[in-house]
Design a protein around this motif. Structure first.
Motif, PDB file in Angstrom:
ATOM      1  N   LYS A  16       0.815  -1.224   0.000  1.00 53.34           N
ATOM      2  CA  LYS A  16       0.000   0.000   0.000  1.00 53.34           C
ATOM      3  C   LYS A  16       0.846   1.271   0.000  1.00 53.34           C
ATOM      4  CE  LYS A  16      -4.101  -1.893   0.263  1.00 53.34           C
ATOM      5  NZ  LYS A  16      -5.243  -1.564  -0.569  1.00 53.34           N
ATOM      6  N   ALA A  17       2.173   1.110  -0.106  1.00 54.98           N
ATOM      7  CA  ALA A  17       3.111   2.247  -0.135  1.00 54.98           C
ATOM      8  C   ALA A  17       2.935   3.163   1.080  1.00 54.98           C
ATOM      9  CB  ALA A  17       2.980   3.026  -1.432  1.00 54.98           C
ATOM     10  N   VAL A  18       2.910   2.567   2.275  1.00 50.49           N
ATOM     11  CA  VAL A  18       2.737   3.315   3.526  1.00 50.49           C
ATOM     12  C   VAL A  18       4.086   3.416   4.225  1.00 50.49           C
ATOM     13  CG1 VAL A  18       1.578   3.387   5.770  1.00 50.49           C
ATOM     14  CG2 VAL A  18       0.354   2.542   3.761  1.00 50.49           C
ATOM     15  N   THR A  19       4.426   4.629   4.644  1.00 54.48           N
ATOM     16  CA  THR A  19       5.704   4.868   5.308  1.00 54.48           C
ATOM     17  C   THR A  19       5.547   4.920   6.824  1.00 54.48           C
ATOM     18  OG1 THR A  19       5.478   7.274   5.279  1.00 54.48           O
ATOM     19  CG2 THR A  19       6.501   6.247   3.333  1.00 54.48           C
ATOM     20  N   ASP A  20       6.680   4.841   7.518  1.00 50.72           N
ATOM     21  CA  ASP A  20       6.652   4.966   8.979  1.00 50.72           C
ATOM     22  C   ASP A  20       6.140   6.335   9.392  1.00 50.72           C
ATOM     23  OD1 ASP A  20       9.071   6.094   7.938  1.00 50.72           O
ATOM     24  OD2 ASP A  20      10.072   5.857   9.858  1.00 50.72           O
ATOM     25  N   LYS A  21       6.445   7.366   8.619  1.00 49.95           N
ATOM     26  CA  LYS A  21       5.964   8.719   8.929  1.00 49.95           C
ATOM     27  C   LYS A  21       4.438   8.779   8.864  1.00 49.95           C
ATOM     28  CE  LYS A  21       6.444  13.617   7.731  1.00 49.95           C
ATOM     29  NZ  LYS A  21       5.284  13.912   8.490  1.00 49.95           N
ATOM     30  N   GLN A  22       3.857   8.130   7.872  1.00 50.91           N
ATOM     31  CA  GLN A  22       2.399   8.114   7.764  1.00 50.91           C
ATOM     32  C   GLN A  22       1.770   7.400   8.960  1.00 50.91           C
ATOM     33  OE1 GLN A  22       2.659   6.530   3.617  1.00 50.91           O
ATOM     34  NE2 GLN A  22       0.856   7.819   3.306  1.00 50.91           N
ATOM     35  N   ILE A  23       2.397   6.326   9.408  1.00 54.87           N
ATOM     36  CA  ILE A  23       1.885   5.602  10.574  1.00 54.87           C
ATOM     37  C   ILE A  23       2.008   6.463  11.823  1.00 54.87           C
ATOM     38  CG2 ILE A  23       2.246   3.596  12.083  1.00 54.87           C
ATOM     39  CD1 ILE A  23       3.091   2.064   9.517  1.00 54.87           C
ATOM     40  N   LYS A  24       3.144   7.139  11.980  1.00 55.67           N
ATOM     41  CA  LYS A  24       3.333   8.032  13.135  1.00 55.67           C
ATOM     42  C   LYS A  24       2.327   9.173  13.093  1.00 55.67           C
ATOM     43  CE  LYS A  24       8.251   7.046  13.503  1.00 55.67           C
ATOM     44  NZ  LYS A  24       9.607   7.542  13.256  1.00 55.67           N
ATOM     45  N   ASP A  25       2.099   9.747  11.918  1.00 55.55           N
ATOM     46  CA  ASP A  25       1.118  10.829  11.782  1.00 55.55           C
ATOM     47  C   ASP A  25      -0.285  10.339  12.142  1.00 55.55           C
ATOM     48  OD1 ASP A  25       3.096  12.609  10.993  1.00 55.55           O
ATOM     49  OD2 ASP A  25       2.606  12.485   8.850  1.00 55.55           O
ATOM     50  N   ALA A  26      -0.627   9.143  11.673  1.00 55.44           N
ATOM     51  CA  ALA A  26      -1.947   8.576  11.986  1.00 55.44           C
ATOM     52  C   ALA A  26      -2.081   8.359  13.491  1.00 55.44           C
ATOM     53  CB  ALA A  26      -2.149   7.270  11.234  1.00 55.44           C
ATOM     54  N   ALA A  27      -1.032   7.865  14.116  1.00 58.72           N
ATOM     55  CA  ALA A  27      -1.050   7.650  15.574  1.00 58.72           C
ATOM     56  C   ALA A  27      -1.197   8.976  16.300  1.00 58.72           C
ATOM     57  CB  ALA A  27       0.213   6.932  16.015  1.00 58.72           C
ATOM     58  N   TYR A  28      -0.463   9.985  15.842  1.00 59.50           N
ATOM     59  CA  TYR A  28      -0.550  11.313  16.448  1.00 59.50           C
ATOM     60  C   TYR A  28      -1.973  11.870  16.330  1.00 59.50           C
ATOM     61  CZ  TYR A  28       0.340  16.237  17.338  1.00 59.50           C
ATOM     62  OH  TYR A  28       0.295  17.510  17.839  1.00 59.50           O
ATOM     63  N   ASN A  29      -2.637  11.529  15.217  1.00 52.58           N
ATOM     64  CA  ASN A  29      -3.989  12.032  14.972  1.00 52.58           C
ATOM     65  C   ASN A  29      -5.077  11.129  15.540  1.00 52.58           C
ATOM     66  OD1 ASN A  29      -3.347  14.465  13.620  1.00 52.58           O
ATOM     67  ND2 ASN A  29      -2.785  13.278  11.826  1.00 52.58           N
ATOM     68  N   GLY A  30      -4.682  10.148  16.360  1.00 51.66           N
ATOM     69  CA  GLY A  30      -5.685   9.375  17.080  1.00 51.66           C
ATOM     70  C   GLY A  30      -5.772   7.897  16.769  1.00 51.66           C
ATOM     71  N   ALA A  31      -5.079   7.404  15.757  1.00 52.63           N
ATOM     72  CA  ALA A  31      -5.112   5.969  15.479  1.00 52.63           C
ATOM     73  C   ALA A  31      -4.449   5.248  16.648  1.00 52.63           C
ATOM     74  CB  ALA A  31      -4.389   5.658  14.178  1.00 52.63           C
ATOM     75  N   SER A  32      -5.188   4.368  17.297  1.00 50.10           N
ATOM     76  CA  SER A  32      -4.666   3.740  18.509  1.00 50.10           C
ATOM     77  C   SER A  32      -4.559   2.224  18.403  1.00 50.10           C
ATOM     78  CB  SER A  32      -5.548   4.111  19.693  1.00 50.10           C
ATOM     79  OG  SER A  32      -6.871   3.679  19.451  1.00 50.10           O
ATOM     80  N   SER A  33      -4.870   1.678  17.240  1.00 46.00           N
ATOM     81  CA  SER A  33      -4.822   0.227  17.086  1.00 46.00           C
ATOM     82  C   SER A  33      -4.521  -0.127  15.634  1.00 46.00           C
ATOM     83  CB  SER A  33      -6.161  -0.387  17.485  1.00 46.00           C
ATOM     84  OG  SER A  33      -7.162   0.003  16.555  1.00 46.00           O
ATOM     85  N   MET A  34      -4.205  -1.392  15.435  1.00 47.77           N
ATOM     86  CA  MET A  34      -3.976  -1.862  14.071  1.00 47.77           C
ATOM     87  C   MET A  34      -5.254  -1.749  13.251  1.00 47.77           C
ATOM     88  SD  MET A  34      -0.942  -2.550  13.232  1.00 47.77           S
ATOM     89  CE  MET A  34      -1.187  -3.514  11.756  1.00 47.77           C
ATOM     90  N   ARG A  35      -6.374  -1.951  13.901  1.00 47.39           N
ATOM     91  CA  ARG A  35      -7.650  -1.814  13.184  1.00 47.39           C
ATOM     92  C   ARG A  35      -7.796  -0.402  12.606  1.00 47.39           C
ATOM     93  NH1 ARG A  35     -12.901  -4.317  15.725  1.00 47.39           N
ATOM     94  NH2 ARG A  35     -11.569  -6.076  15.273  1.00 47.39           N
TER      95      ARG A  35
END
Length: 76
Positions: free
Chosen positions: A7-26
């Protein structure tokens, strides 16, 4: 660095998502499509999410008792 090649997802995108409230793999699955194809990225994505959670918990004045602002020397 790319974490999810499918899906061409980077670690930065995951960190940004976590910062914006993503709290689980789901949440990451839904928001970024992480681990929805081959699944090889799941372990690394979980690790990044866990590291983000520990950093936020460690330095969050709301959850850290007697947090002291080093610049002012006062409790917040």
């Amino acid at each position: 660095m790319y974490v999810c090649l499918c899906k061409a997802v980077t670690d930065k995108q995951i960190k940004d998502a976590a910062y914006n409230g993503a709290s689980s793999m789901r949440c990451l699955n839904k928001e970024l499509g992480v681990a929805t194809q081959c699944g090889k990225c799941a372990v690394t994505a979980k690790q990044i999410l866990r590291e983000h959670k520990s950093q936020v918990t460690q330095f969050d004045p709301q959850t850290t008792p007697n947090f002291v602002d080093a610049t002012l020397g006062k409790a917040l």
